[in-house]
Write a protein that holds these residues in place. Structure first.
Motif, short mmCIF file in Angstrom:
data_model
loop_
_atom_site.label_atom_id
_atom_site.label_comp_id
_atom_site.label_asym_id
_atom_site.label_seq_id
_atom_site.Cartn_x
_atom_site.Cartn_y
_atom_site.Cartn_z
N ALA A 89 0.86 -1.32 -0.09
CA ALA A 89 -0.01 -0.05 0.17
C ALA A 89 0.96 1.22 -0.07
N ARG A 90 1.71 1.27 0.55
CA ARG A 90 3.02 2.26 0.75
C ARG A 90 3.37 2.76 -0.55
N VAL A 91 3.91 1.73 -1.31
CA VAL A 91 4.68 1.49 -2.75
C VAL A 91 3.49 2.42 -3.25
N VAL A 92 2.34 1.80 -3.64
CA VAL A 92 1.46 2.37 -4.37
C VAL A 92 1.12 3.60 -4.18
N GLU A 93 1.05 4.20 -2.85
CA GLU A 93 0.63 5.65 -2.38
C GLU A 93 1.77 6.44 -2.76
N LEU A 108 8.49 -11.15 -2.16
CA LEU A 108 7.91 -12.12 -1.33
C LEU A 108 6.44 -12.44 -1.26
N LEU A 109 5.79 -11.17 -1.32
CA LEU A 109 4.23 -11.03 -1.20
C LEU A 109 3.74 -11.63 -2.71
N GLU A 110 4.19 -10.93 -3.84
CA GLU A 110 3.85 -11.55 -5.26
C GLU A 110 4.21 -13.13 -5.35
N GLU A 111 5.30 -13.64 -4.68
CA GLU A 111 5.40 -14.91 -4.84
C GLU A 111 4.32 -15.91 -3.98
N ARG A 112 4.16 -15.50 -2.76
CA ARG A 112 2.87 -16.25 -2.02
C ARG A 112 1.55 -15.99 -2.56
N LEU A 113 1.47 -14.96 -3.24
CA LEU A 113 0.17 -14.74 -3.94
C LEU A 113 -0.09 -15.55 -5.31
N GLY A 114 1.28 -15.69 -5.66
CA GLY A 114 1.22 -16.32 -7.17
C GLY A 114 0.66 -15.25 -8.39
N ALA A 115 0.74 -14.27 -8.16
CA ALA A 115 0.27 -13.02 -9.21
C ALA A 115 1.19 -11.99 -9.00
N ARG A 116 1.37 -11.37 -10.22
CA ARG A 116 2.16 -10.00 -10.35
C ARG A 116 1.13 -8.75 -9.88
N LEU A 117 1.60 -8.01 -9.00
CA LEU A 117 0.73 -6.90 -8.51
C LEU A 117 1.27 -5.54 -9.15
N LEU A 165 6.03 3.09 -11.71
CA LEU A 165 5.55 1.96 -11.36
C LEU A 165 4.10 1.82 -11.84
N SER A 166 3.50 0.73 -12.15
CA SER A 166 1.92 0.83 -12.41
C SER A 166 1.41 -0.56 -11.73
N LEU A 167 0.33 -0.35 -11.54
CA LEU A 167 -0.59 -1.53 -10.86
C LEU A 167 -0.94 -2.45 -12.19
N THR A 168 -0.70 -3.87 -11.99
CA THR A 168 -1.61 -4.71 -12.89
C THR A 168 -3.10 -4.77 -12.55
N ALA A 219 -4.58 -7.21 -11.25
CA ALA A 219 -4.73 -8.00 -9.84
C ALA A 219 -4.06 -7.09 -8.88
N GLY A 220 -3.16 -6.46 -9.20
CA GLY A 220 -2.58 -5.30 -8.07
C GLY A 220 -3.67 -4.30 -7.79
N GLU A 221 -4.42 -3.99 -8.87
CA GLU A 221 -5.56 -2.66 -8.47
C GLU A 221 -6.54 -3.37 -7.57
N ASP A 222 -6.91 -4.63 -7.67
CA ASP A 222 -7.97 -5.14 -6.90
C ASP A 222 -7.47 -5.35 -5.53
N TYR A 223 -6.13 -5.83 -5.34
CA TYR A 223 -5.51 -6.24 -3.98
C TYR A 223 -5.42 -5.02 -3.37
N TYR A 224 -4.94 -3.89 -4.11
CA TYR A 224 -4.55 -2.75 -3.37
C TYR A 224 -5.91 -2.02 -2.45
N GLN A 225 -6.90 -2.46 -2.95
CA GLN A 225 -8.16 -1.69 -2.34
C GLN A 225 -8.16 -2.26 -0.86
#
Length: 290
Positions: free
Chosen positions: A11-15, A39-48, A56-59, A61-67
């Motif tokens: 969240a901090r990175v996005v903001e 590590l977070l992306e590896e645990r989720l199995g998705a690029r954020l 930087l820009s959100l994928t 999946a990242g847009e949904d996860y960021y909320q």
């Protein structure tokens, strides 16, 4: 716990808009922030995040996860502020940015005094004449002049200072002193990038606006002062700069005319309004500068 840490970091990175700015706000190294996101992306199995050398820009999946991450981050911050508000002693890190000249002469001594009074405070101070984005830079407070133009920010006026048109004896020795506002346009000026190039003066009920230009232009208020002292031209200076030098170093011109004051504000994100340490520092600066 690793997931929660990663979510708050994400969240901090996005903001903030960058790993470096997020690292500054989280008091971590840039490499540590990047590693947590990996590590977070590896645990989720998705690029954020889409990463490039410049942005930087959100994928999707990242847009949904960021909320979700944003809500968790806000709740964690709110909980911390509630606990801190129970104590009358401010603790924690405060990041502050201010202009170089005013910051070094006025703000830094007050920050030193504040921290000696409250040793639980940690300070991260950046002095720059560039306008910085508080959120992206991870700052809690910015000291700025002029009106607030960002609805996502809050502000409190901490002081006002008179401004005067000045010149050094070295400049005036071979030039007639300006007697009227119109005369100002015929003189050389040391101009400042934070100024529009127009000067407004008032006398009685009449208002005068003069466009100025000159051979020296700078983005640094301290440099402006030095060029004026060395006789390169007239300059518009705040009263505190004039008072810092011996009598005779600078002459105030057209003293019968008034110029709008320079108002200085402490600007801070809305979320920081409930932070005890931020409130106490802003109130302290306002009281001391008054």
């Amino acid at each position: 716990m690793d997931d929660l840490r990663g979510m708050i970091t994400f969240a901090r990175v996005v903001e903030s808009g960058s790993f470096a700015a997020a690292a500054r706000k989280l008091d971590l190294g840039r490499a540590a922030v990047s590693h947590q996101i990996k590590l977070l992306e590896e645990r989720l199995g998705a690029r954020l995040l889409h990463r490039s050398t410049r942005s930087l820009s959100l994928t999707s999946a990242g847009e949904d996860y960021y909320q979700t991450c944003k809500l968790i981050s806000e709740e964690a911050e709110a909980a911390t502020r509630r606990i801190q508000s129970l104590s009358d002693q401010p603790v924690g890190r405060i990041s502050l940015t201010c202009s170089s000249n005013f910051g070094l002469k006025r703000i830094v001594p007050l920050l030193s005094q504040f921290r000696l009074t409250y040793p639980g405070i940690e300070l991260d101070v950046e002095l720059t004449d560039e306008i910085t984005n508080l959120i992206q830079g991870g700052y809690d407070i910015a000291i700025r002049s002029g009106p607030l133009d960002d609805s996502d920010m809050m502000s409190k006026k901490i002081c006002s200072t008179a401004r005067h048109i000045c010149a050094a004896p070295a400049y005036l020795i071979n030039r007639p002193k300006p007697e009227t506002p119109e005369d100002l346009a015929t003189h050389d000026w040391v101009t400042y990038s934070r100024h529009s190039g127009l000067i407004t003066l008032k006398r009685d009920d009449r208002r005068y606006t003069v466009r100025i230009k000159g051979p020296v232009h700078t983005n640094n208020a301290g440099a402006r002062l030095e060029f004026i002292l060395k006789g390169h031209g007239l300059g518009l200076l705040p009263e505190h700069d004039i008072n810092d030098h011996p009598a005779g170093s600078l002459e105030i011109l057209l003293p019968d005319y008034t110029i709008p004051t320079l108002d200085l504000f402490a600007v801070y994100p809305r979320g920081a309004a409930s932070s005890l340490k931020v409130r106490m520092l802003i109130d302290f600066l306002a009281e001391q500068l008054a």
